[in-house]
Design an enzyme around this catalytic site. Structure first.
Site, short mmCIF file in Angstrom:
data_model
loop_
_atom_site.label_atom_id
_atom_site.label_comp_id
_atom_site.label_asym_id
_atom_site.label_seq_id
_atom_site.Cartn_x
_atom_site.Cartn_y
_atom_site.Cartn_z
N ASP A 179 0.16 -23.61 2.98
CA ASP A 179 1.14 -22.78 2.94
C ASP A 179 0.61 -21.80 4.08
O ASP A 179 -0.10 -20.96 3.78
CB ASP A 179 1.75 -22.19 1.81
CG ASP A 179 2.80 -21.15 2.09
OD1 ASP A 179 2.94 -20.79 3.04
OD2 ASP A 179 3.62 -20.73 0.95
N HIS A 180 0.87 -21.82 5.41
CA HIS A 180 0.50 -21.11 6.43
C HIS A 180 0.34 -19.62 6.17
O HIS A 180 -0.01 -18.81 6.52
CB HIS A 180 0.97 -21.45 7.58
CG HIS A 180 2.38 -21.00 7.93
ND1 HIS A 180 3.37 -21.81 7.71
CD2 HIS A 180 2.90 -19.86 8.57
CE1 HIS A 180 4.43 -21.46 8.05
NE2 HIS A 180 4.21 -20.00 8.80
N HIS A 242 7.00 -19.66 0.79
CA HIS A 242 6.27 -18.52 1.19
C HIS A 242 6.47 -17.42 0.43
O HIS A 242 5.56 -16.65 0.01
CB HIS A 242 6.68 -18.35 2.62
CG HIS A 242 6.55 -19.38 3.63
ND1 HIS A 242 5.42 -20.08 3.63
CD2 HIS A 242 7.29 -19.84 4.71
CE1 HIS A 242 5.47 -21.16 4.59
NE2 HIS A 242 6.72 -21.03 5.03
#
Length: 504
Positions: A179-180, A242
């Site tokens: 999950d950037h 996110h």
């Protein structure tokens, strides 16, 4: 500091945009900053035919994302190789295995291999199965790790199915769900702000916090992603992954240590403590969804969502989602959380706002200022932390004005290099640090909370509101927030006092 051992990185889907735009530039920066191990190689794998040299030209030698001397980039590109799978991912990996073994021996990678699946989720299990058939999940000689990209599931049911499919071939400890957002320094700083500062941790509970607000705003529309986005929507695309990860970091209890599993255990408990909403009346009251309409921004005409390429002209997919919810534990009992995400907002910004309660005994009642103190953690852009508090206006009397106390990451200067998200996450995976990667039970807990909202919205009687592109969502969005409060509509600058921010 963990050691980065010799290893081979195998990227499936290497002909795609993510490899050229994010993965190779991140690896290049790690190479430039001397974070890569002495013996290291990258093998790109995809269905397109390319030679090693053509792959190097595409992602490195002729890349617009790498900025340095030709000689330096050329030296880096020597670590890049390519293998063609002949049109299908679900095939016998005999040739691929031979190439992996050859590179492993030639570059002395010590049988340590990361498999990065930059492919649609529908291919995850097939790739894992075929790797396993060649013994490439076996850790008796060297470790093996599997990185998978989002979206990880479309619902709780599909997420469970994906997890079960991967667990047939790889252990949970080998799987890294990327999950950037968690790779951003300011996201990680939430933990440090909370647990390393005695001025915040004692106040981080229902006794002192009135409500918590999270905003993720994007100024752009769906652009070329219309086909994907119309099947996903704002809640699936941003909120479930996110933003609920951000919520977990805010809600979680102090872990026993900085050990990755201790931190992930507490995040899991936090996600499980979110109060599920299943009653249609509660869902109607505590959620808002909207869709941007055609408008004019700075003299330029902007399409409405339904006019975008590959979007259904009658689509009810949300581009704006706002949710109010509660956390059922001692720390957060009765404290409302407000989270929103949207396209076509006035600016691109992501931030967390902690609204502290006003003093119980109000002495300066004649002040017009909203006296609640705020702690603002800016994720992007203008990354930093801002504390808003009341100060006396010079002169007679006790007029109160808002004061700012701020910190900016850029103030640390060039000496402290801030890694990009993929740079940090790739290095963590190389070192076996799973702190910033989602675990299977975390993913499922997030879907368990999100699914009832999506199910309610899917029904025909769930309203969807229009909002003009370039404004802060539907007109009645502030009605979601209790009392006299309203959403903090941030600007590009963290210090948003008069003169800093102009939004028309």
């Amino acid at each position: 500091m963990r050691k980065t051992e010799n290893q081979l990185l195998v990227i499936f889907g290497a002909s795609g945009d993510l490899t050229a735009r994010k993965l190779v530039p991140a690896l290049y920066k790690l190479y430039k900053d001397k974070h890569l191990p002495e013996h290291f190689a990258v093998l790109g794998v995809a269905r397109s035919f390319m030679t090693d040299e053509e792959f190097r030209k595409r992602v490195a030698l002729e890349s617009k994302y790498l900025d340095d001397s030709e000689e330096f980039i050329a030296a880096f590109s020597e670590k890049l190789f390519y293998e063609d799978l002949h049109k299908k991912y679900d095939v016998d990996y005999r040739e691929l295995n031979e190439r992996i073994q050859d590179l492993n021996t030639t570059y002395q990678c010590d049988n340590n291999i990361i498999f990065y699946l930059s492919t649609p989720p529908s291919l995850f299990e097939a790739i894992a199965k075929n790797l396993t058939a060649k013994g490439l999940n076996d850790e008796r000689l060297g470790w093996k790790r599997l990185i998978v990209e989002k979206p990880f599931g479309y619902s709780l049911e599909t997420a469970k199915s994906l997890n079960e499919g991967l667990h047939r071939y790889f252990k949970e400890s080998q799987i890294y769900r990327i999950d950037h957002y968690l790779g951003k320094e300011t996201v990680q700083n939430i933990l440090v702000t909370r647990f390393a500062n005695s001025i915040f941790e004692p106040l981080w509970n229902r006794d002192y916090i009135h409500h918590v607000e999270i905003t993720n705003a994007e100024s752009g529309g769906v652009e070329s992603r219309g086909g994907y986005y119309d099947k996903s929507g704002a809640l699936r695309d941003m909120f479930q992954s996110h933003l609920l990860q951000l919520v977990a970091l805010i809600v979680m209890e102090p872990p026993l240590s900085a050990n990755p599993e201790e931190i992930r255990n507490e995040k899991m408990k936090a996600l499980k403590s979110l109060r599920l909403m299943t009653d249609p009346k509660v869902l109607e009251k505590n959620t808002i969804r909207g869709q941007y309409l055609a408008s004019e921004i700075e003299g330029e005409k902007v399409k409405g969502y339904r006019e975008e390429v590959d979007v259904d002209p009658d689509s009810t997919t949300e581009t704006y989602a706002a949710v109010k919810f509660y956390v059922d534990n001692w720390r957060w009992a009765d404290v409302p959380f407000y989270v929103r995400t949207a396209k076509r907002m006035p600016t691109k910004v992501t931030e967390v706002v902690i609204h502290f309660k006003s003093p119980h005994h109000q002495i300066f009642k004649n002040s017009d200022m909203n006296k609640d103190n705020k702690l603002i953690i800016r994720i992007q852009p203008d990354e930093g932390i801002l504390v808003k508090f009341g100060v006396k206006v010079p002169g007679q009397g006790f007029a109160v004005e808002r004061g700012n106390l701020d910190f900016y990451y850029e103030s640390l200067g060039d000496e402290s290099h801030i890694m990009e998200a993929y740079e940090r996450l790739l290095l963590d995976a190389m070192q076996g640090d799973a702190t910033l990667y989602a675990r299977a039970d975390e993913v499922e807990a997030a879907w368990r909370f999100t699914d009832p909202i999506l199910d309610h919205w899917k029904k025909g009687d769930a309203k969807i509101y229009g909002y003009s592109a370039g404004v802060w969502g539907p007109q009645h969005a502030d009605e979601l927030i209790e009392g006299k409060s309203m959403w903090r509509n941030p600007c590009e600058n963290l210090a948003d006092d008069a003169g800093y921010c102009v939004i028309e």
